[in-house]
Design a protein around this motif. Structure first.
Motif, PDB file in Angstrom:
ATOM      1  N   PHE A 262       0.669  -1.145  -0.046  1.00  0.00           N
ATOM      2  CA  PHE A 262       0.051  -0.134  -0.150  1.00  0.00           C
ATOM      3  C   PHE A 262       0.834   1.284   0.039  1.00  0.00           C
ATOM      4  O   PHE A 262       1.927   1.307   0.126  1.00  0.00           O
ATOM      5  CB  PHE A 262      -1.095  -0.085   1.303  1.00  0.00           C
ATOM      6  CG  PHE A 262      -0.359   0.036   2.501  1.00  0.00           C
ATOM      7  CD1 PHE A 262       0.165   1.179   3.402  1.00  0.00           C
ATOM      8  CD2 PHE A 262      -0.407  -1.255   3.227  1.00  0.00           C
ATOM      9  CE1 PHE A 262       1.000   1.091   4.442  1.00  0.00           C
ATOM     10  CE2 PHE A 262       0.217  -1.228   4.363  1.00  0.00           C
ATOM     11  CZ  PHE A 262       0.916  -0.235   4.851  1.00  0.00           C
ATOM     12  N   GLY A 263       0.017   2.184  -0.019  1.00  0.00           N
ATOM     13  CA  GLY A 263       0.797   3.654  -0.124  1.00  0.00           C
ATOM     14  C   GLY A 263      -0.267   4.732  -0.026  1.00  0.00           C
ATOM     15  O   GLY A 263      -1.459   4.464  -0.383  1.00  0.00           O
ATOM     16  N   SER A 264       0.108   5.482   0.607  1.00  0.00           N
ATOM     17  CA  SER A 264      -0.889   7.023   0.467  1.00  0.00           C
ATOM     18  C   SER A 264       0.049   8.370   0.687  1.00  0.00           C
ATOM     19  O   SER A 264       1.003   8.204   0.907  1.00  0.00           O
ATOM     20  CB  SER A 264      -1.789   6.932   1.754  1.00  0.00           C
ATOM     21  OG  SER A 264      -1.230   6.972   2.886  1.00  0.00           O
ATOM     22  N   PHE A 265      -0.861   9.115   0.737  1.00  0.00           N
ATOM     23  CA  PHE A 265      -0.287  10.797   0.501  1.00  0.00           C
ATOM     24  C   PHE A 265      -1.008  11.368   1.649  1.00  0.00           C
ATOM     25  O   PHE A 265      -2.074  11.201   2.138  1.00  0.00           O
ATOM     26  CB  PHE A 265      -0.955  11.592  -0.781  1.00  0.00           C
ATOM     27  CG  PHE A 265      -0.314  10.985  -2.065  1.00  0.00           C
ATOM     28  CD1 PHE A 265       0.997  11.299  -2.562  1.00  0.00           C
ATOM     29  CD2 PHE A 265      -1.115   9.940  -2.733  1.00  0.00           C
ATOM     30  CE1 PHE A 265       1.374  10.804  -3.903  1.00  0.00           C
ATOM     31  CE2 PHE A 265      -0.456   9.466  -4.042  1.00  0.00           C
ATOM     32  CZ  PHE A 265       0.700   9.635  -4.512  1.00  0.00           C
ATOM     33  N   GLY A 266      -0.134  12.217   2.582  1.00  0.00           N
ATOM     34  CA  GLY A 266      -0.707  12.703   3.642  1.00  0.00           C
ATOM     35  C   GLY A 266      -0.490  14.435   3.563  1.00  0.00           C
ATOM     36  O   GLY A 266      -0.197  14.830   2.833  1.00  0.00           O
ATOM     37  N   ASN A 267      -1.504  14.581   4.701  1.00  0.00           N
ATOM     38  CA  ASN A 267      -1.480  16.236   5.008  1.00  0.00           C
ATOM     39  C   ASN A 267      -1.602  16.270   6.416  1.00  0.00           C
ATOM     40  O   ASN A 267      -2.256  15.472   7.122  1.00  0.00           O
ATOM     41  CB  ASN A 267      -2.519  16.866   4.042  1.00  0.00           C
ATOM     42  CG  ASN A 267      -3.949  16.072   4.173  1.00  0.00           C
ATOM     43  OD1 ASN A 267      -4.301  15.621   3.285  1.00  0.00           O
ATOM     44  ND2 ASN A 267      -4.397  16.714   5.104  1.00  0.00           N
TER      45      ASN A 267
ATOM     46  N   ASP B  16       3.652  20.839   6.060  1.00  0.00           N
ATOM     47  CA  ASP B  16       2.974  21.363   4.606  1.00  0.00           C
ATOM     48  C   ASP B  16       4.321  21.227   3.640  1.00  0.00           C
ATOM     49  O   ASP B  16       4.037  21.758   2.422  1.00  0.00           O
ATOM     50  CB  ASP B  16       2.200  22.552   4.686  1.00  0.00           C
ATOM     51  CG  ASP B  16       2.809  23.795   5.075  1.00  0.00           C
ATOM     52  OD1 ASP B  16       4.273  23.616   5.433  1.00  0.00           O
ATOM     53  OD2 ASP B  16       2.276  24.905   4.920  1.00  0.00           O
ATOM     54  N   ALA B  17       5.411  20.655   4.031  1.00  0.00           N
ATOM     55  CA  ALA B  17       6.569  20.538   3.219  1.00  0.00           C
ATOM     56  C   ALA B  17       6.646  21.836   2.210  1.00  0.00           C
ATOM     57  O   ALA B  17       6.928  21.704   0.843  1.00  0.00           O
ATOM     58  CB  ALA B  17       6.476  19.501   2.699  1.00  0.00           C
ATOM     59  N   LYS B  18       6.498  23.163   2.589  1.00  0.00           N
ATOM     60  CA  LYS B  18       6.412  24.088   1.650  1.00  0.00           C
ATOM     61  C   LYS B  18       7.687  24.331   1.002  1.00  0.00           C
ATOM     62  O   LYS B  18       7.714  25.165  -0.266  1.00  0.00           O
ATOM     63  CB  LYS B  18       5.915  25.367   2.108  1.00  0.00           C
ATOM     64  CG  LYS B  18       6.554  26.101   3.522  1.00  0.00           C
ATOM     65  CD  LYS B  18       6.171  27.197   4.109  1.00  0.00           C
ATOM     66  CE  LYS B  18       7.108  27.803   5.237  1.00  0.00           C
ATOM     67  NZ  LYS B  18       6.388  28.683   6.016  1.00  0.00           N
ATOM     68  N   GLN B  19       8.832  23.645   1.573  1.00  0.00           N
ATOM     69  CA  GLN B  19      10.030  24.042   0.743  1.00  0.00           C
ATOM     70  C   GLN B  19      10.003  23.173  -0.701  1.00  0.00           C
ATOM     71  O   GLN B  19      10.860  23.903  -1.460  1.00  0.00           O
ATOM     72  CB  GLN B  19      11.280  23.642   1.653  1.00  0.00           C
ATOM     73  CG  GLN B  19      11.242  22.108   1.884  1.00  0.00           C
ATOM     74  CD  GLN B  19      10.343  21.448   3.040  1.00  0.00           C
ATOM     75  OE1 GLN B  19       9.341  22.037   3.402  1.00  0.00           O
ATOM     76  NE2 GLN B  19      10.723  20.348   3.574  1.00  0.00           N
ATOM     77  N   TYR B  20       8.992  22.351  -0.942  1.00  0.00           N
ATOM     78  CA  TYR B  20       9.264  21.764  -2.100  1.00  0.00           C
ATOM     79  C   TYR B  20       7.979  22.336  -3.064  1.00  0.00           C
ATOM     80  O   TYR B  20       7.987  21.756  -4.323  1.00  0.00           O
ATOM     81  CB  TYR B  20       8.925  20.246  -1.909  1.00  0.00           C
ATOM     82  CG  TYR B  20      10.012  19.668  -1.035  1.00  0.00           C
ATOM     83  CD1 TYR B  20      11.274  19.562  -1.811  1.00  0.00           C
ATOM     84  CD2 TYR B  20       9.862  18.784   0.092  1.00  0.00           C
ATOM     85  CE1 TYR B  20      12.265  18.988  -1.057  1.00  0.00           C
ATOM     86  CE2 TYR B  20      10.686  18.501   0.808  1.00  0.00           C
ATOM     87  CZ  TYR B  20      11.937  18.286   0.297  1.00  0.00           C
ATOM     88  OH  TYR B  20      13.142  17.613   0.664  1.00  0.00           O
TER      89      TYR B  20
END
Lengths: 284, 249
Positions: A262-267, B16-20
């Motif tokens: 699996f994999g996912s994107f985070g925030n 929020d990794a804004k550097q990228y």
């Protein structure tokens, strides 16, 4: 054509899985482990390898490999012929020449035979001409306080709270498809808190490991999920993870192996204070 | 994003990794091509890509640097200098997008005999309205409104204003945020499309993509609903990207 309607198969947590990485093919590793048994790993092709405890005969396996960043790999395989099933998960860190091995076993608990038991071992990778590093990946409390939303597929996302070195808890809003797909299993539990371990790989990169243990103890065969061990290689620099499950699932009334990449994107996510601070009913 | 509890700051790794910027979710670099050479034939011309090592490549004998993101088991997106390519090792197809060339090169890798070749789309994608999320609150909405046309709207930055709130929380693009752009869409087979957008960045402040991006090239997979690609033309150099889809209609 509206490609929303592309005839894709059903995906659960595997839709946003990054592809298998085959770039380790042809490479060999010697892992100097603190647990006392060193391991040799020879990656033969894009999906086959040989492994052995140092001094023993090599055994063949079919592996899966995903990258957490440019130099960090999860390398995972089931032990061929093991009954009950066993799985080895290596986190191979070529930047620091370090390795973590998670050995997972089914069948060690006589009361709950499907429970997955995990053993952690840390070590270093031998590199010719270089001294063995003294540093190690290590169990950590650095993830405590992290709340994060993970997007698994086009409709499902979940929210994790890593609040204790031994547990995590999970939730989702009603507009996530998790509400229909996995919520019935959780609604009958006292809480969503589940057994967890946390390993630091490097700055902003962690192995997060959970086992569906409370669910198995509480629900047994009334739940389709039967004690899966999930290991996430989490990259908080880029805010995504890759991982795998090892365990069992009920299908048509039968227990069958469950193995998913699996994999996912985070925030980041803001969660309700009352939920974050609610008591864990499974601990003293 | 740290929070305060009883006067104590609680660390939170989620950020929020804004550097990228729009490159936040870029996958790990893939090095499987290091040491490999591809001869690509198209319209009687021959192109050679020789990946000398993990960073250096020779394209038709000229040295430059490269980076690669793998989208699926046999599907790769490679940037080399100001050029890029979608390379499909299952079918032996290489689609080159070359700097200064108007149309993509629909090539076949030497040694392969593909059953079906890539082709410029007519209305294959029309009706698709998708948001590609490249990072935390960083996305572009693409409305494939007509053959060779895309209506695009980029997200705008959220700005933290304290108390756990952000300026533009829940902000959504309105009609005024959309621009119409020329695009070339290439059907690569199955669920894969290569989309080359002649980018017209919106005027005004606060958009998440650099204002000087000239070209956006996305390799899109409508099965797994993920994309990898590159934004070209920005003063800061090419930005490799990856992201996931949210359908908007």
């Amino acid at each position: 054509m509206n490609l929303k309607n592309y005839p894709r198969p059903f995906y659960a947590i595997n839709q946003f899985c990054q592809p298998q990485c085959t770039e380790l093919a042809g490479r060999s590793f010697y892992f100097d482990m603190d647990g006392g048994y060193d391991y040799e790993l020879k990656v033969l092709t894009g999906d086959t390898c040989e492994w052995n405890i140092a001094g023993e005969e090599p055994k063949k396996a079919v592996y899966e490999c995903l990258k957490g960043d440019d130099t960090t790999y999860m390398f995972d395989f089931d032990i061929v012929g093991a009954e009950p099933r066993q799985n080895f998960f290596f986190c191979i860190d070529l930047e620091q020449s370090l390795v973590t091995l998670v050995r997972c076993y089914i069948g060690r608990n006589p009361k709950f035979p499907l429970l997955v038991a995990s053993e952690y071992d840390f070590g270093a990778i031998r590199v010719e001409g270089q001294p063995l590093p003294k540093k190690r990946h290590c169990l950590t409390g650095e993830m405590m306080g992290t709340t994060v939303e993970w997007h698994w597929n086009i409709t499902m996302f979940t929210q994790h709270n890593y609040y204790s070195p031994a547990y995590y808890r999970i939730t989702w809003p009603q507009y996530s498809s998790a509400e229909g797909s996995i919520s019935p299993n959780f609604e009958v539990l006292a809480a969503s808190d589940e057994i967890s371990q946390y390993v630091k790989i490097k700055d902003k990169m962690y192995l997060y490991c959970l086992t569906e243990e409370m669910m198995e103890r509480e629900l047994g065969d009334s739940s389709p999920f039967r004690s899966n061990n999930m290991i996430f290689l989490q990259n908080y620099d880029r805010m995504y993870h890759v991982g795998r499950t090892f365990g069992s699932i009920m299908m048509d009334g039968k227990v069958v192996p469950c193995r998913t990449m699996f994999g996912s994107f985070g925030n980041p996510v803001r969660l309700e204070y009352n939920w974050l601070t609610a008591e864990n009913p499974f601990t003293v | 994003m740290n929070s305060m509890y009883g006067g104590v700051y609680i660390p939170n790794l989620a950020n929020d990794a804004k550097q990228y910027g729009i490159g936040e979710y870029r996958f790990a670099h893939n090095y499987e091509f290091a040491g490999k050479t591809f001869k690509i034939c198209a319209d009687g011309k021959e192109y050679t890509l020789h990946f000398c090592c993990e960073h250096g490549v020779e394209f038709n004998g000229e040295k430059t640097e490269w980076e690669c993101e793998k989208l699926e088991k046999t599907m790769y997106f490679v940037r080399f200098g100001a050029n890029c390519a979608a390379i499909d090792l299952e079918n032996g197809l290489a689609t080159l997008v070359l700097d200064g060339e108007e149309k993509p090169v629909l090539g076949v890798i030497d040694g392969y005999e593909p059953k079906e070749k890539q082709a410029i789309c007519t209305d294959d994608m029309v009706g698709t309205f998708v948001r590609w999320v490249f990072g935390v609150n960083r996305y572009v909405n693409h409305d494939y409104c007509a053959p060779g046309k895309i209506r695009s709207a980029w997200a705008r930055h959220t700005v933290h204003i304290g108390g756990g709130r952000s300026f533009r929380d829940g902000w959504q693009p309105t009609d005024a945020d959309y621009v119409e752009e020329d695009a070339v869409e290439v059907k690569l087979g199955g669920a894969y499309y290569l989309v080359i957008v002649d980018a017209k960045m919106p005027e005004g402040e606060g958009y998440v993509a650099p204002a000087d991006v000239k070209k956006l090239v996305l390799l899109e997979d409508y099965d797994r609903c993920m994309t990898v690609g590159c934004a070209f033309g920005s003063e800061g150099g090419p930005i490799m990207m990856a992201g996931y889809a949210m359908f908007l209609n």
